[in-house]
Design a protein around this motif. Structure first.
Motif, mmCIF file in Angstrom:
data_model
loop_
_atom_site.group_PDB
_atom_site.id
_atom_site.type_symbol
_atom_site.label_atom_id
_atom_site.label_comp_id
_atom_site.label_asym_id
_atom_site.label_seq_id
_atom_site.Cartn_x
_atom_site.Cartn_y
_atom_site.Cartn_z
ATOM 1 N N GLY A 183 0.792 -1.222 0.000
ATOM 2 C CA GLY A 183 0.000 0.000 0.000
ATOM 3 C C GLY A 183 0.824 1.270 0.000
ATOM 4 O O GLY A 183 0.304 2.342 0.340
ATOM 5 N N GLU A 184 2.104 1.184 -0.379
ATOM 6 C CA GLU A 184 2.952 2.378 -0.384
ATOM 7 C C GLU A 184 2.525 3.358 -1.484
ATOM 8 O O GLU A 184 1.903 2.980 -2.475
ATOM 9 N N LEU A 185 2.884 4.617 -1.282
ATOM 10 C CA LEU A 185 2.707 5.612 -2.328
ATOM 11 C C LEU A 185 3.656 5.288 -3.474
ATOM 12 O O LEU A 185 4.809 4.886 -3.237
ATOM 13 N N GLN A 186 3.175 5.448 -4.714
ATOM 14 C CA GLN A 186 3.938 4.993 -5.870
ATOM 15 C C GLN A 186 4.332 6.166 -6.762
ATOM 16 O O GLN A 186 3.618 7.162 -6.872
ATOM 17 N N PRO A 187 5.491 6.047 -7.437
ATOM 18 C CA PRO A 187 6.009 7.165 -8.239
ATOM 19 C C PRO A 187 5.248 7.441 -9.525
ATOM 20 O O PRO A 187 5.419 8.509 -10.114
ATOM 21 N N ASP A 188 4.435 6.515 -9.993
ATOM 22 C CA ASP A 188 3.687 6.754 -11.240
ATOM 23 C C ASP A 188 2.260 7.226 -10.974
ATOM 24 O O ASP A 188 1.467 7.376 -11.905
ATOM 25 N N ASP A 189 1.926 7.499 -9.713
ATOM 26 C CA ASP A 189 0.583 7.933 -9.342
ATOM 27 C C ASP A 189 0.530 9.456 -9.359
ATOM 28 O O ASP A 189 1.342 10.126 -8.715
ATOM 29 N N THR A 190 -0.443 10.016 -10.089
ATOM 30 C CA THR A 190 -0.585 11.474 -10.192
ATOM 31 C C THR A 190 -1.600 12.039 -9.207
ATOM 32 O O THR A 190 -1.900 13.231 -9.256
ATOM 33 N N ASN A 191 -2.143 11.204 -8.322
ATOM 34 C CA ASN A 191 -3.100 11.691 -7.338
ATOM 35 C C ASN A 191 -2.467 12.747 -6.444
ATOM 36 O O ASN A 191 -1.358 12.549 -5.943
ATOM 37 N N PRO A 192 -3.137 13.898 -6.224
ATOM 38 C CA PRO A 192 -2.509 14.967 -5.429
ATOM 39 C C PRO A 192 -2.172 14.546 -4.010
ATOM 40 O O PRO A 192 -1.154 14.981 -3.464
ATOM 41 N N ALA A 193 -3.026 13.706 -3.386
ATOM 42 C CA ALA A 193 -2.833 13.366 -1.986
ATOM 43 C C ALA A 193 -1.941 12.150 -1.783
ATOM 44 O O ALA A 193 -1.254 12.054 -0.761
ATOM 45 N N ARG A 194 -1.925 11.198 -2.729
ATOM 46 C CA ARG A 194 -1.176 9.959 -2.531
ATOM 47 C C ARG A 194 -0.215 9.650 -3.672
ATOM 48 O O ARG A 194 0.441 8.612 -3.642
ATOM 49 N N GLY A 195 -0.097 10.508 -4.634
ATOM 50 C CA GLY A 195 0.804 10.239 -5.743
ATOM 51 C C GLY A 195 2.190 10.822 -5.521
ATOM 52 O O GLY A 195 2.367 11.805 -4.798
ATOM 53 N N LEU A 196 3.186 10.221 -6.171
ATOM 54 C CA LEU A 196 4.570 10.674 -6.086
ATOM 55 C C LEU A 196 5.119 11.033 -7.462
ATOM 56 O O LEU A 196 6.328 11.010 -7.675
ATOM 57 N N SER A 197 4.251 11.382 -8.400
ATOM 58 C CA SER A 197 4.720 11.676 -9.749
ATOM 59 C C SER A 197 5.600 12.923 -9.775
ATOM 60 O O SER A 197 6.562 12.991 -10.541
ATOM 61 N N ARG A 200 8.954 11.871 -8.591
ATOM 62 C CA ARG A 200 9.617 11.115 -9.662
ATOM 63 C C ARG A 200 10.248 12.059 -10.673
ATOM 64 O O ARG A 200 11.391 11.846 -11.103
ATOM 65 N N ASP A 201 9.540 13.112 -11.050
ATOM 66 C CA ASP A 201 10.089 14.070 -12.012
ATOM 67 C C ASP A 201 11.317 14.772 -11.438
ATOM 68 O O ASP A 201 12.301 15.003 -12.158
ATOM 69 N N ALA A 421 4.108 13.778 -0.993
ATOM 70 C CA ALA A 421 3.070 13.572 -2.003
ATOM 71 C C ALA A 421 2.973 14.810 -2.883
ATOM 72 O O ALA A 421 3.499 15.872 -2.571
ATOM 73 N N ASN A 422 2.290 14.665 -3.993
ATOM 74 C CA ASN A 422 2.276 15.720 -5.006
ATOM 75 C C ASN A 422 1.857 17.077 -4.443
ATOM 76 O O ASN A 422 2.467 18.098 -4.732
ATOM 77 N N GLN A 423 0.805 17.107 -3.621
ATOM 78 C CA GLN A 423 0.310 18.391 -3.145
ATOM 79 C C GLN A 423 1.186 18.999 -2.060
ATOM 80 O O GLN A 423 1.141 20.207 -1.821
ATOM 81 N N ARG A 424 1.998 18.213 -1.379
ATOM 82 C CA ARG A 424 2.855 18.736 -0.316
ATOM 83 C C ARG A 424 4.295 18.958 -0.778
ATOM 84 O O ARG A 424 5.047 19.674 -0.110
#
Length: 495
Positions: A183-197, A200-201, A421-424
């Motif tokens: 259930g870890e946060l993943q680098p290909d996820d663009t979700n603002p709260a749980r994504g790490l895209s 990754r960039d 995460a993306n939003q933070r």
């Protein structure tokens, strides 16, 4: 007749004096040129240090092992921006004393110098072409700027260009694996709260190769793994998986970054033995803060206390960046770790002195400082009277009885899971501390974050009346002052 009364002697004496003055003049300027050429000193007095490269960039350039040639293409209508031209000059200057990794530049007008453009196989203006051996990379000028509403707001050319230089000069990029399967946060996820895209960039810009790894379906950790990252696991790791991580850290001198969100206790996390081996305690609590100076309007935790010496938090200290965490748990060094074990454990960041670790969230009780079982600062641990939220552990193994040591594994543990995460990640402190942790883990100790330089704009607002007065001043005041000065000089000479 006396010697000095002879006109011939006086003439020779004057000639010798003139020759001596000329020799001294030439010697003086020759010495200045010698000192300027062999012992130069440069000072950047601009507010934003526009003409100074960041320590991270200088470290990369110092270790550059292959020469890189940069061709900047321009056109008849658009010239090379001054920011870009100045940056290229700084790159060339920084590598003058590195013959193996020297950077050279060339400016080509693709319309006027067609022959050279055809030799280089380039035909587009406003592009930087980087060449290192058989490797090539193209970077458009637009990529060097941050743009909002079609207006350039920040210059990120240093960050983008050093990434391209690393890519063409060293194709074998460090391999970073993000752990998945729990259930870890993943680098290909663009979700603002749980994504790490976004993360990754950022890692991709810094010349890291990103991949995922599921420990439940592999027998061993890949040998090319420069770093493992686990962000906010929701289920526990098995004993087999924990043993794989222990072997990777201890035997293979591996690197591991853990971002552990509250909500899963340390025993159920399955990594309690590994963490104790590395002198780290992870508490099953949620850090609560009553002082409004250390909380945002949304309830996020603001962290302003950092270790004054560790390189991971140096950028935050230099730029006075705070951390902004959501739900966070207490992480601190283990005071009961065995002395002389070769562990160097440091609390990187800590909450304010008024914060405590509350365990009442388990049964739905409101947070109270006096709840039984709450986490409070351990006496004797630095910083005094504060709960840690990030810890770095490094094992330095003695080598026989020699007076030096060999660095082994490195571990960084954060007590928050979604701060990257993306939003933070947009918070400068969050981005800086994690990227610094990655660089420290893979032993790029001095190659830390490169901030974006803001583009300063100056606007002068002047009314029609002010413009008229300015015109009269230029037409009459300045010539009149010059004429008055001439009259004063003339009167003085007549007197």
């Amino acid at each position: 007749m006396h010697l000095f009364e002879s006109f011939r002697a006086v003439r020779w004496l004057r000639t010798f004096n003139l020759i001596l003055q000329a020799v001294l003049f030439l010697t003086f300027f020759g010495g200045l040129n010698y000192v300027a050429r062999n012992h130069p000193s440069r000072f950047d007095l601009t507010r934003q240090r526009r003409f100074s490269l960041a320590p991270e960039t200088l470290s990369y350039l110092k270790n550059l092992s292959a020469p890189v040639h940069i061709v900047a293409t321009v056109s008849d209508d658009v010239d090379l921006p001054s920011d870009v031209s100045g940056l290229l000059d700084e790159f060339v200057h920084a590598t003058e004393n590195n013959p193996q990794g020297r950077i050279t530049k060339e400016i080509v007008n693709v319309y006027q110098n067609r022959r050279r453009a055809e030799e280089l196989s380039i035909d587009q203006p406003n592009v930087l072409y980087l060449t290192c051996g058989e490797n090539h990379e193209a970077v458009t000028i637009d990529r060097l700027y941050q743009v909002r509403n079609r207006q350039r707001e920040g210059f990120q050319g240093e960050q983008v260009l050093i990434s391209a230089i690393l890519e063409v000069s060293n194709p074998n990029r460090p391999h970073v694996y993000f752990l998945v399967g729990h259930g870890e946060l993943q680098p290909d996820d663009t979700n603002p709260a749980r994504g790490l895209s976004s993360l990754r960039d950022e890692l991709d810009v810094r010349n890291f190769k990103i991949d995922t790894l599921d420990l439940s379906i592999v027998r061993k950790i890949p040998s090319d793994a420069a770093l493992l990252v686990a962000v906010a696991p929701q289920t526990g790791y098995s004993r087999t998986e924990e043993e794989m991580l222990r072997q990777y850290l201890t035997v293979n001198a591996g690197r591991l970054i853990l971002a552990l969100a509250p909500g899963i206790s340390a025993p159920r996390l399955g990594l309690d033995d590994l963490l104790l081996d590395w002198g780290v305690l992870v508490f099953d609590d949620v850090i609560c803060e009553t002082d409004q100076r250390f909380r945002t309007d949304d309830g996020d935790l603001i962290i302003r206390s950092f270790d004054p010496k560790h390189p991971i938090v140096q950028t935050l200290l230099d730029y006075k960046y705070p951390l902004q965490f959501g739900y966070a748990r207490t992480v601190c060094p283990d005071p009961a770790r065995t002395p002389g074990s070769g562990l160097n454990v440091t609390t990187l960041a800590a909450a304010s002195p008024t914060a405590w670790g509350d365990v009442g969230y388990r049964i739905g009780l409101p947070p109270k400082f006096s709840n039984q079982g709450n986490t409070h600062p351990i006496p004797g641990l630095k910083p005094d009277g504060q709960l840690g939220v990030a810890v770095a552990s490094e094992r330095v193994s003695p080598r026989d009885n020699l007076p030096f040591s060999v660095r082994a594994g490195r571990l960084v543990v954060f007590g928050c899971g979604d701060f990257i995460a993306n939003q933070r990640l947009a918070h400068a402190g969050n981005e800086a501390i994690f990227l610094n942790a990655v660089n420290w883990a893979v032993e790029r100790d001095r190659q830390l974050n490169v901030p974006v330089r803001p583009i300063q704009r100056f606007q002068l607002a002047i009314s029609a009346a002010d413009l008229s007065r300015l015109n009269y001043t230029l037409w009459f005041a300045l010539p009149g002052a010059t004429a008055l000065l001439g009259l004063i000089v003339l009167w003085t000479r007549r007197k």
